[in-house]
Each structure stands twice: as C-alpha cells, then as structure tokens.
Design an enzyme around this catalytic site. Sequence first.
Site, short mmCIF file in Angstrom:
data_model
loop_
_atom_site.label_atom_id
_atom_site.label_comp_id
_atom_site.label_asym_id
_atom_site.label_seq_id
_atom_site.Cartn_x
_atom_site.Cartn_y
_atom_site.Cartn_z
N ASP A 1 0.74 -1.32 0.07
CA ASP A 1 -0.06 -0.06 -0.01
C ASP A 1 0.76 1.41 0.01
O ASP A 1 0.81 2.13 0.62
CB ASP A 1 -0.99 -0.11 1.22
N ASP B 1 -4.92 -0.75 -1.53
CA ASP B 1 -6.36 -0.48 -1.33
C ASP B 1 -6.95 -0.03 -2.59
O ASP B 1 -6.42 0.82 -3.15
CB ASP B 1 -6.65 0.58 -0.41
N SER C 1 -15.40 0.82 5.33
CA SER C 1 -14.30 1.33 6.09
C SER C 1 -14.47 2.95 6.28
O SER C 1 -13.87 3.45 7.12
CB SER C 1 -12.94 1.05 5.57
N HIS D 1 -10.58 7.25 1.22
CA HIS D 1 -9.10 7.03 0.64
C HIS D 1 -9.15 5.89 -0.28
O HIS D 1 -9.66 4.86 -0.09
CB HIS D 1 -8.15 6.88 2.02
N LYS E 1 -7.07 -4.94 -2.89
CA LYS E 1 -7.89 -5.47 -1.85
C LYS E 1 -8.81 -4.46 -1.43
O LYS E 1 -8.94 -3.21 -1.83
CB LYS E 1 -6.67 -5.84 -0.72
N GLU F 1 -14.46 -5.21 4.78
CA GLU F 1 -13.18 -4.50 5.03
C GLU F 1 -11.93 -5.79 4.81
O GLU F 1 -12.18 -7.02 5.03
CB GLU F 1 -12.92 -4.15 6.39
N ALA G 1 0.38 -0.18 6.64
CA ALA G 1 0.87 0.43 7.78
C ALA G 1 1.14 -0.64 8.72
O ALA G 1 0.64 -1.86 8.58
CB ALA G 1 -0.04 1.45 8.71
N CYS H 1 -2.38 -3.22 7.65
CA CYS H 1 -2.38 -3.85 6.44
C CYS H 1 -1.12 -4.85 6.50
O CYS H 1 -1.35 -6.07 6.07
CB CYS H 1 -2.33 -3.12 5.31
N HIS I 1 -10.73 0.98 -2.94
CA HIS I 1 -12.04 0.93 -2.45
C HIS I 1 -13.34 1.42 -3.54
O HIS I 1 -12.82 2.24 -4.27
CB HIS I 1 -11.97 1.79 -1.22
#
Length: 242
Positions: free
Chosen positions: A17, A59, A67, A78, A103, A110, A138, A142, A61
Amino acid sequence: MSELYHLTEADALIVTDIQIDFLPGGALPVPESNEIIPVINNYIKRFKTAQAQIIASRDWHPEDHISFKAQGGLWPPHCIQDTPGAKFSPDLKLPPNSLIISKATQPNHEAYSAFDHTNLTDELYKRKVKRLFVSGLATDYCVLNTVLDGCRLGFETIVLMDATLGINAKTRDVDHAVESMRKNGAKLATESDFPDAPDTLPIEETASDKQAEKPSMLTDAKKKARMRSRGANKRIKTEQHR
C-alpha cells in the site's frame, strides 16, 4: 548471530500500500511515510537482481466502502478506485512485471490483508514461492494482517523493519503489532541481514537509515518504527504493473 537471507526465485517481496493517499498530503497519511520509499526501492533492486517475485498490494475501495466514516467505519475516504489518491507513489520503482494485488474492493467487506478476498495465495503457489518479505504501510494494520495470514498459510514470513511504518492510532499499536507478528512465527529483519552490504548499491538508492546497522539492529529498527509511527472467498483478478 543474525541469519543472512540469500534471495532466490522462491522468495517474494510484498510492497504494501505505498499509495498517494497514505503519504504526506494524502487523505489518510502515515506520518513520514515517504521516508521508507527509498528503502523499499533498495529491496526492489535486490529482489529484481535475484529474479525473485515482486508484489505490490493496494487498497482499491469503492466510493461507499464500509471502512469509511460515512458508512460507520474508522477512516476518511481514501484510495478510491481510479482516483489519483489510489495510485502508487511516483517515487516507488516497481518493475513493469510486478504483480498488483487489489484488496478491499467490495463495499461491505473490510480487508486489511493482501490475502483477504484476493487470489494472492494462488499466485504464490503458482510461482512456487516459499518465503515472503513484507514491507510498506501500515505496520499495525495492513502489514500486520498480511504477515499474520502469510504465517497462517505456512509461508516463512519476514517483516522488513526498516521498510515499514505504523499509524499508532492507539498508544503502542505498533509495539503490539510487532509482538503479535513475532508470536505467530514471523521474523524481523533489515538490510543488514542480506549478504550484499547496502553501500555496494548506487548512492541514490542507499537512503536506508542507521537502524540497519548492527549490533542492535532489531532493537533499533523497532525503536525507529515506533518513532516514525506517531501520531475460499470471492476472488478478484490480479494485474500486472504497467
């Protein structure tokens, strides 16, 4: 005596990420997260030279992801699909053939782990990967969940401590994440655990900090990570980095 890691085609680097929204100025920034990008690029160079696998998770989304705070989640919007914030950092030097894992693509699910509702497991088996080296953002979300899944699935899993950063939304989240990863079988490493010394690489690619130095490598790496971090499922198609 620390273990030295000699890379082969059965190894994989997971870059977790490194997206614009998680960098300074982004929608959900991890403080100082841009500082680990040169270190990750060093690792990419090592893995590319060894013809090992390079995988980047992201990510990805939908606009109404569970989330997000508007849907009752923890985070501001985000890394929304096909937006500038969802792009990888332009400073990240991913090779053209890197495998991209998207993902958290479903509105009501989530997914912190790169394994969750993706086909990463199948891709690793297909590529005969035995060992995972995990970096990125982070540490306490993740990275943590990807590492725990890697261990659970039977891969030897190593956390690259000089190439990860955490959020610490709650006090000592990073410490707890590191301890959880270790208790579940993960190992901790930095660049000093590889046989080719960092100073043999080109000068512009040797931006890893002093935490990679021995003899107190792991202690220093964990300390620096804390300092920096203040403050059979449905599967989706993977992509090749273009």
